[in-house]
Write a protein that holds these residues in place. Structure first.
Motif, short mmCIF file in Angstrom:
data_model
loop_
_atom_site.label_atom_id
_atom_site.label_comp_id
_atom_site.label_asym_id
_atom_site.label_seq_id
_atom_site.Cartn_x
_atom_site.Cartn_y
_atom_site.Cartn_z
N ASP A 77 0.80 -1.22 0.00
CA ASP A 77 0.00 0.00 0.00
C ASP A 77 0.84 1.27 0.00
OD1 ASP A 77 -2.35 -1.60 0.22
OD2 ASP A 77 -1.98 -1.79 2.38
N VAL A 78 2.14 1.13 0.09
CA VAL A 78 3.01 2.31 0.09
C VAL A 78 3.01 2.93 -1.31
CG1 VAL A 78 5.40 3.10 0.33
CG2 VAL A 78 4.47 1.42 1.93
N PRO A 79 2.80 4.24 -1.43
CA PRO A 79 2.84 4.86 -2.76
C PRO A 79 4.16 4.55 -3.47
CG PRO A 79 2.01 6.41 -1.14
CD PRO A 79 2.50 5.22 -0.37
N VAL A 80 4.06 4.30 -4.76
CA VAL A 80 5.25 3.89 -5.50
C VAL A 80 6.30 5.00 -5.50
CG1 VAL A 80 4.40 4.65 -7.77
CG2 VAL A 80 6.04 2.78 -7.62
N GLU A 81 5.87 6.28 -5.47
CA GLU A 81 6.84 7.37 -5.39
C GLU A 81 7.67 7.28 -4.12
OE1 GLU A 81 3.18 8.98 -7.61
OE2 GLU A 81 3.59 7.69 -5.87
N MET A 82 7.04 6.88 -3.02
CA MET A 82 7.77 6.74 -1.76
C MET A 82 8.77 5.58 -1.84
SD MET A 82 6.30 6.18 2.12
CE MET A 82 5.51 7.81 2.14
#
Length: 561
Positions: free
Chosen positions: A322-327
């Motif tokens: 669920d972590v944003p891919v940008e992060m």
């Protein structure tokens, strides 16, 4: 200047053989070392490149429709070549599919457009070493990034005509962390137009999204293959070729895989994967001889550091989906900036990848596959900017790699290259003790199987880009083997480049057809053996040499830094 080629800067990045000086330099570009130097999903590289002139003008004619196992697709005809872009060979890798083995693409009804490049795998991007980045055109405007990136591109003279043409599948460079199959340096249009062959290029998962060993952190069983997911993507692409390429005029029983730098390391990886057995029949490894891949323990430590960088502990590992891919990309770039050459690549898990590719021996699973292996004379120039290096600086640098043998090493190289600049002299030393030594070892171990030939080449023609200051740098040979010099500033369009493109691309297709690269435009190119060490030297004067610069090769066997 305008150049069109994608390359890797970690040709031996997955090889942990101890040649750390070369690896550290080579990894700087590919790992995206500058924290925050991230391509957003809207593709900053596309915007950066929009100001560059585009020399790829072509003539388009009517649409063309082809059948795949998932549905019909519509491509275009460009200069007589049928071109299909962004064909899905797998489903999205986002959400619940993140870190999982690839899935089949969702079938569609009607006719799907295949006229635009597919998504580029999410990746960090280095802002450093700008001259080399421009030289290899790492700013090529392809498409936005995204996790729905399992797509490939096909160039063919004709569709569904029973042509049984050889198929050349290119895996792009960029280590295992950057790059895209949509870069013109990997396009197969000239294979189709000039050589009546089928060209394919592939996008697949990269970096932490393709190779993060969550199983080592106690993740649930469904994450067991997270450390090899990107390698399984490549197998899925070859399975698509097996199941579909006949409809594109190709022969699924005559497939060659090839790649430069990180692409070469990917070829090495596929050579040791049981799942890839029978999906390809020839292989070429350009400046990317990966003898070893990432050990499980190293992969686990990298995953631990990523988890901590994001702010999770092992008990929350499943939340990574669920972590944003940008992060994810920012965390990966930050870690690379803290301790280069930090990165991700396939690990030897004992099942999907049962052993290191060429250590301690060549893989038995691919013993019957003929192989080409190569380096360029100045491969290591990719990672350096000290073009004004003087003799004193050379002495200092060589002491770091040769210790008390520095004077002996400098003397040997000065005798071999009396007029070469200190900068290029150092680059040749780093190349010889790193990537070239690995290439020779790979060839020797392949030969020892006595099952299929191995051919060696050394590329020595210097790139004319930037006044020739990079020499025969890492990647100069890439556009030549695919015949794409009309779009390649790294080679220019002079008579030597044109002649080399004809010789090398013809050798590539000959090898794809028969497992032998010989053709009338080249001197007879014998297979490599430890006794003769026959090596094709590609230069303005192509020639076969026995153990070129053999004294320098033997020198590095003795030097103990």
């Amino acid at each position: 200047m305008n150049s069109r080629k994608s390359s890797s800067s970690r040709d031996t990045a997955p090889d942990v053989s101890g040649r750390r000086s070369f690896l550290k330099q080579a990894s700087l570009l590919a790992a995206g070392v500058q924290a925050g130097a991230i391509l957003p999903l809207a593709s900053a590289s596309s915007r950066a490149a929009s100001s560059l002139p585009d020399t790829r003008a072509s003539r388009k004619s009517g649409d063309v429709v082809a059948e795949t196992t998932s549905g019909k697709i519509r491509g275009t005809t460009v200069d007589g070549v049928k071109v299909f872009k962004g064909i899905p060979y797998g489903g999205t890798t986002a959400g619940k599919n993140r870190f999982m083995p690839p899935t089949k693409p969702t079938p569609w009804t009607g006719v799907r457009e295949a006229t635009e490049w597919g998504r580029v795998a999410p990746q960090p991007f280095s802002g450093g070493r700008i001259d080399y980045v421009r030289l290899i055109d790492w700013f090529y405007p392809a498409s936005a990034q995204g996790e729905d990136c399992l797509a490939l591109n096909v160039w063919t003279p004709a569709i569904k005509d029973g042509g049984k043409r050889p198929v050349l599948v290119c895996f792009h460079g960029g280590g295992f962390t950057t790059g895209s199959g949509s870069n013109p340096g990997f396009h197969g249009q000239e294979f189709a137009r000039q050589h009546n062959a089928v060209g394919v290029s592939v996008n697949h998962r990269l970096g932490c999204l393709g190779y993060m060993n969550l199983a080592g952190l106690g993740a649930p069983p469904e994450f067991a293959k997270s450390g090899v997911a990107g390698a399984l993507d490549m197998v899925a692409a070859l399975e698509w070729v097996r199941d579909n390429i006949e409809n594109f005029g190709g022969d699924p029983g005559n497939v060659m895989i090839f790649g430069q730098s990180g692409g070469g390391a990917k070829v090495c990886t596929l050579l040791t994967m049981p799942a890839a057995k029978g999906l390809f029949h020839r292989a070429a490894i350009q400046s990317g001889s990966a003898l070893r891949l990432t050990p499980r323990e190293t992969a686990t430590r990298s995953a631990e550091r990523m988890l901590a960088q994001i702010g999770l502990d092992n008990s929350r590992v499943t939340e990574l989906r669920d972590v944003p891919v940008e992060m994810m990309m920012s965390a990966q770039a930050a870690l690379a900036a803290q301790s280069p050459p930090f990165g991700f690549g396939p690990m030897v898990d004992g099942a999907v990848i049962p052993q290191n590719p060429f250590d301690p021996v060549a893989p038995a699973i691919s013993a019957d596959v003929p192989v080409i292996v190569s380096t360029t004379l100045d491969d290591a120039a990719l990672g350096r900017t000290d073009f004004s290096l003087d003799e004193g600086g050379l002495q200092t640098q060589v002491k770091t790699i040769a210790g008390n043998d520095a004077d002996r090493v400098i003397g040997a190289y000065r005798r071999a290259y009396p007029t070469t600049s200190p900068f290029l002299l150092l680059c040749r030393m780093l190349t010889d003790r790193g990537g070239r030594k690995s290439a020779v070892t790979l060839a020797e171990r392949k030969f020892a199987q006595h099952k299929a030939p191995v051919y060696m080449y050394l590329f020595t023609w210097p790139s004319p880009g930037y006044g020739g200051k990079f020499g025969a740098v890492h990647g100069t040979d890439v556009p030549l083997v695919v015949g794409n010099i009309h779009a390649q500033g790294i080679t220019g369009m002079g008579p030597v480049a044109r002649a080399l493109a004809e010789k090398m691309s013809t050798a590539w297709v000959a090898f794809a057809k028969t497992g032998n690269p010989n053709h009338p435009g080249l001197p007879q190119w014998p297979a490599y053996t430890p006794e003769t060490r026959a090596t094709m030297t590609f230069d303005s004067n192509c020639r076969v040499e026995s153990d070129p610069a053999g004294d320098l090769r033997r020198l590095w066997d003795d030097v103990k830094a």
